[in-house]
Write a protein that holds these residues in place. Structure first.
Motif, mmCIF file in Angstrom:
data_model
loop_
_atom_site.group_PDB
_atom_site.id
_atom_site.type_symbol
_atom_site.label_atom_id
_atom_site.label_comp_id
_atom_site.label_asym_id
_atom_site.label_seq_id
_atom_site.Cartn_x
_atom_site.Cartn_y
_atom_site.Cartn_z
ATOM 1 N N ARG A 164 -6.224 44.439 22.923
ATOM 2 C CA ARG A 164 -7.065 44.279 21.744
ATOM 3 C C ARG A 164 -8.524 44.371 22.185
ATOM 4 O O ARG A 164 -8.902 43.754 23.169
ATOM 5 N N CYS A 175 -10.373 36.641 17.036
ATOM 6 C CA CYS A 175 -10.259 37.931 17.713
ATOM 7 C C CYS A 175 -11.029 37.928 19.021
ATOM 8 O O CYS A 175 -10.605 38.535 20.000
ATOM 9 N N CYS A 195 -9.969 40.928 10.104
ATOM 10 C CA CYS A 195 -9.902 41.438 11.472
ATOM 11 C C CYS A 195 -10.398 42.889 11.502
ATOM 12 O O CYS A 195 -10.043 43.689 10.635
ATOM 13 N N THR A 196 -11.232 43.206 12.485
ATOM 14 C CA THR A 196 -11.687 44.589 12.643
ATOM 15 C C THR A 196 -11.463 45.083 14.077
ATOM 16 O O THR A 196 -12.135 46.004 14.536
ATOM 17 N N CYS A 197 -10.532 44.465 14.786
ATOM 18 C CA CYS A 197 -10.291 44.838 16.188
ATOM 19 C C CYS A 197 -9.697 46.236 16.311
ATOM 20 O O CYS A 197 -8.963 46.695 15.455
HETATM 21 ZN ZN LIG Z 1 -9.504 41.044 15.011
#
Ligand SMILES: [Zn+2]
Length: 272
Positions: A164, A175, A195-197
């Motif tokens: 990640r 995150c 979440c923007t991972c």
């Molecule tokens: Zn994330």
């Protein structure tokens, strides 16, 4: 170079997210009302908008995985061309159709009104819920397309898994803590609300993920003071992955109640 690729890919996905959110907000504000007529108008516009944006994110992710694998392998890896039906709508929510899903912001309003919440506040809660669902759906398009691309193209190149990577220090704290976690190639990356991972492939010899994370965090640290607050090395003590019936794997804080306000806010819940 892998770092530059990851930064570019995350920026491209972020641009789609911003555009989609702005369009959805404009649609929401332009609705005639929040009864059945408004709902029909909302679904007419939001369902195709989400399908198109999910497809765009899947294409961007497919290209990014092909590029990063090409660099790692030292030879050209072609993007797959992921079929739209695998990375849009009900395929990402365990069979729940977008029509059912995107009625939820309206149900939120109707519920709030039944609890004597003031009209404008109820509409605001409905909008928040819609925006949170949109963020989740776009991220699911990304995690699913990453898994499809990596598990198709990865094995013959010696890819054993992926890491990640946070896409900014403003990413949710969970995150950031999870940034050192590694996943098997066939696993779906667990998400969290907003979440923007992204992902970075790992072979037996190469693991560029840590360098990419440092690049993101360094860049952000110059503009804010948030980086370094959480040591990723505590990750496994703090985090827990739970299986959500509709969304799949979800990151939670160990020991917290799964549906508590601190992990999955009502917006990402399913039982509306
Ligand atoms: Zn994330």
């Amino acid at each position: 170079m892998t770092t530059a690729l990851a930064v570019r890919a995350s920026a491209a996905v972020a641009a789609v997210r911003t555009r989609t959110t702005q369009t959805a907000q404009a649609v929401w504000l332009g609705l005639p009302d929040y009864s059945d007529d408004g709902l029909a108008a909302w679904l007419d516009q939001i369902v195709p908008l989400m399908a198109a944006s999910q497809q765009t994110i899947a294409t961007l992710t497919d290209l990014y995985i092909a590029q990063i694998l090409s660099e790692m392998a030292g030879r050209r890896v072609q993007p797959l061309g992921i079929p739209a039906e695998k990375v849009t709508g009900a395929a990402l929510r365990n069979g729940v159709t977008p029509e059912i899903e995107y009625e939820r912001p309206f149900k939120e309003i109707w519920y709030q009104l039944s609890q004597d919440v003031e009209f404008s506040q109820a509409v605001g809660l409905g909008e928040q819920r819609a925006l949170s669902m949109i963020a989740t759906d776009l991220q699911l398009a990304r995690t699913h397309s990453s898994r499809i691309a990596l598990s198709e193209s990865g094995p013959q190149l010696g890819v054993v898994g992926y890491r990640r990577i946070v896409s900014s220090a403003r990413s949710c704290q969970l995150c950031q803590i999870a940034a050192t976690q590694r996943y098997h190639i066939a696993e779906l990356m667990p998400i969290h609300n907003n979440c923007t991972c992204g992902v970075s492939p790992i072979t037996a010899e190469k693991d560029p993920g840590q360098r990419i994370d440092k690049a993101f965090l360094h860049e952000e640290a110059q503009a804010s003071d948030v980086s370094g607050k959480f040591s990723p090395y505590y990750g496994n003590h703090i985090l827990e992955v739970r299986e959500h019936g509709e969304l799949g794997p979800v990151l939670t804080v160990r020991g917290q109640s799964f549906r508590g306000p601190a992990d999955i806010p009502s917006a990402a819940e399913t039982d509306a």
